[in-house]
Design a protein around this motif. Sequence first.
Motif, PDB file in Angstrom:
ATOM      1  N   PHE A  76      16.194  -0.062 -14.748  1.00  0.00           N
ATOM      2  CA  PHE A  76      16.156  -0.278 -13.305  1.00  0.00           C
ATOM      3  C   PHE A  76      15.960  -1.771 -13.022  1.00  0.00           C
ATOM      4  O   PHE A  76      15.085  -2.412 -13.603  1.00  0.00           O
ATOM      5  CB  PHE A  76      15.003   0.494 -12.644  1.00  0.00           C
ATOM      6  CG  PHE A  76      15.045   1.993 -12.884  1.00  0.00           C
ATOM      7  CD1 PHE A  76      16.212   2.625 -13.285  1.00  0.00           C
ATOM      8  CD2 PHE A  76      13.906   2.776 -12.672  1.00  0.00           C
ATOM      9  CE1 PHE A  76      16.251   3.996 -13.490  1.00  0.00           C
ATOM     10  CE2 PHE A  76      13.946   4.149 -12.872  1.00  0.00           C
ATOM     11  CZ  PHE A  76      15.114   4.759 -13.287  1.00  0.00           C
ATOM     12  N   TYR A 127      27.177   2.844 -18.749  1.00  0.00           N
ATOM     13  CA  TYR A 127      26.957   4.279 -18.942  1.00  0.00           C
ATOM     14  C   TYR A 127      28.180   5.119 -18.575  1.00  0.00           C
ATOM     15  O   TYR A 127      28.323   6.235 -19.060  1.00  0.00           O
ATOM     16  CB  TYR A 127      25.699   4.744 -18.206  1.00  0.00           C
ATOM     17  CG  TYR A 127      24.464   4.462 -19.030  1.00  0.00           C
ATOM     18  CD1 TYR A 127      24.188   5.205 -20.158  1.00  0.00           C
ATOM     19  CD2 TYR A 127      23.613   3.421 -18.721  1.00  0.00           C
ATOM     20  CE1 TYR A 127      23.088   4.938 -20.963  1.00  0.00           C
ATOM     21  CE2 TYR A 127      22.515   3.128 -19.507  1.00  0.00           C
ATOM     22  CZ  TYR A 127      22.258   3.904 -20.630  1.00  0.00           C
ATOM     23  OH  TYR A 127      21.172   3.626 -21.434  1.00  0.00           O
ATOM     24  N   CYS A 165      18.742  10.230 -14.048  1.00  0.00           N
ATOM     25  CA  CYS A 165      18.815  11.558 -14.705  1.00  0.00           C
ATOM     26  C   CYS A 165      19.923  11.635 -15.745  1.00  0.00           C
ATOM     27  O   CYS A 165      19.975  12.576 -16.535  1.00  0.00           O
ATOM     28  CB  CYS A 165      19.036  12.648 -13.666  1.00  0.00           C
ATOM     29  SG  CYS A 165      20.661  12.528 -12.856  1.00  0.00           S
ATOM     30  N   TYR A 224      27.188  10.726 -24.731  1.00  0.00           N
ATOM     31  CA  TYR A 224      25.758  10.413 -24.614  1.00  0.00           C
ATOM     32  C   TYR A 224      24.863  11.515 -25.214  1.00  0.00           C
ATOM     33  O   TYR A 224      23.872  11.239 -25.891  1.00  0.00           O
ATOM     34  CB  TYR A 224      25.393  10.197 -23.140  1.00  0.00           C
ATOM     35  CG  TYR A 224      23.928   9.904 -22.936  1.00  0.00           C
ATOM     36  CD1 TYR A 224      23.428   8.620 -23.078  1.00  0.00           C
ATOM     37  CD2 TYR A 224      23.030  10.924 -22.633  1.00  0.00           C
ATOM     38  CE1 TYR A 224      22.080   8.345 -22.925  1.00  0.00           C
ATOM     39  CE2 TYR A 224      21.680  10.666 -22.480  1.00  0.00           C
ATOM     40  CZ  TYR A 224      21.204   9.380 -22.620  1.00  0.00           C
ATOM     41  OH  TYR A 224      19.862   9.121 -22.471  1.00  0.00           O
TER      42      TYR A 224
HETATM   43  C1  SAM Z   1      19.061   5.973 -21.276  1.00  0.00           C
HETATM   44  S1  SAM Z   1      19.775   6.778 -19.891  1.00  0.00           S
HETATM   45  C2  SAM Z   1      18.572   8.105 -19.667  1.00  0.00           C
HETATM   46  C3  SAM Z   1      19.181   9.347 -19.053  1.00  0.00           C
HETATM   47  C4  SAM Z   1      18.258  10.556 -19.016  1.00  0.00           C
HETATM   48  N1  SAM Z   1      17.053  10.266 -18.284  1.00  0.00           N
HETATM   49  C5  SAM Z   1      17.919  11.008 -20.411  1.00  0.00           C
HETATM   50  O1  SAM Z   1      16.766  10.806 -20.838  1.00  0.00           O
HETATM   51  O2  SAM Z   1      18.803  11.565 -21.085  1.00  0.00           O
HETATM   52  C6  SAM Z   1      19.409   5.694 -18.526  1.00  0.00           C
HETATM   53  C7  SAM Z   1      20.014   6.138 -17.220  1.00  0.00           C
HETATM   54  O3  SAM Z   1      19.523   5.314 -16.175  1.00  0.00           O
HETATM   55  C8  SAM Z   1      20.586   5.111 -15.270  1.00  0.00           C
HETATM   56  N2  SAM Z   1      20.312   3.917 -14.442  1.00  0.00           N
HETATM   57  C9  SAM Z   1      20.363   2.629 -14.820  1.00  0.00           C
HETATM   58  N3  SAM Z   1      20.005   1.819 -13.803  1.00  0.00           N
HETATM   59  C10 SAM Z   1      19.735   2.619 -12.742  1.00  0.00           C
HETATM   60  C11 SAM Z   1      19.291   2.392 -11.412  1.00  0.00           C
HETATM   61  N4  SAM Z   1      19.043   1.152 -10.959  1.00  0.00           N
HETATM   62  N5  SAM Z   1      19.103   3.451 -10.605  1.00  0.00           N
HETATM   63  C12 SAM Z   1      19.335   4.718 -11.055  1.00  0.00           C
HETATM   64  N6  SAM Z   1      19.751   4.992 -12.300  1.00  0.00           N
HETATM   65  C13 SAM Z   1      19.935   3.969 -13.150  1.00  0.00           C
HETATM   66  C14 SAM Z   1      21.802   4.965 -16.152  1.00  0.00           C
HETATM   67  O4  SAM Z   1      23.020   5.150 -15.431  1.00  0.00           O
HETATM   68  C15 SAM Z   1      21.538   6.032 -17.201  1.00  0.00           C
HETATM   69  O5  SAM Z   1      22.108   7.266 -16.848  1.00  0.00           O
END
Ligand code: SAM
Length: 280
Positions: A132, A14, A54, A21
Amino acid sequence: MGRAGGRAVERVDYDRIAPTYDARYTENERSGTGAALCALVERRAARQVLEVGCGTGHWLQELQRAGTRRTKTSTPRSYDVLAYGLDLSRGMLRQAHARAPSLGIVRGRASELSFAGASFDLIYCVNAIHHFGQPRVFVSEACRTLRPGGTLAVIGMDPHGQADKWYVYRYFEGVYETDLRRFPPWGTVMDWMSKEGLVDVTCRVVEQFESDLVGRTVLEHPFLRKDSCSQLALLSDEAYAAGLRRIEAAIAEAEAAGREIAFPYEMSLAMISGQLPEGR
Ligand SMILES: C[S@@+](CC[C@H](N)C(=O)[O-])C[C@H]1O[C@@H](n2cnc3c(N)ncnc32)[C@H](O)[C@@H]1O
């Protein structure tokens, strides 16, 4: 898996995708998701709100804007949201901070929320739980940091039983199987919430995409670009190119036979939500 020098790897990068994005929201504003989140804030009179995963802060800013619109037209300060966002990617958080410096931005993992217990009226995540590492632990952590009476909401898709609904699953090898491993079924997320003691756990569709892309129009589909969705971003360059070749061959075959070929894109996003009882 995600891409590094064209190889398939385990996670979407990301940090690399962050600057572009938000293009997805110009292509489709996903108004159902925004409306569902705003309705939750309003119904629960939520003030302290946290989005986990987020990203660039798109939804948090939407909630803040909705609050500003409302406080201008109705009871002053009736909808004054203190918005916090947590994410693992520095690149995504940089974008979030640039778009809305008033957001409380925290870098961290969904499975270790660095907040005191009973801090939030509403915790939600959008299109993130499948990223996650420990989604079950996230639900538990979210419940720890919710105030009594607070709400947890998880918005996302469930690919189980949907293999024939999205052409990407058919033409890009292994993508469907990877999604089955990554995405917890909606019913499982509901069970996790119930086991954490949440009540009134419900699941309702908030967003539906439904189109048949006919013939070559599929090649212009925004979600066919490699970085436009995690399903394709996870592929190696070779696997991605092979999927594109399969699509082109299918089109050529249909054209040669004088028949129409349609590529389905049917997807639903649901919001699963539950409430921590007041007495807890
Ligand atoms: C598809 S994006 C969604 C972003 C936002 N919620 C949206 O709908 O536009 C997924 C997000 O989850 C974050 N992410 C992935 N694994 C994570 C974790 N273990 N803890 C926190 N954030 C995480 C990524 O960095 C990314 O910004």
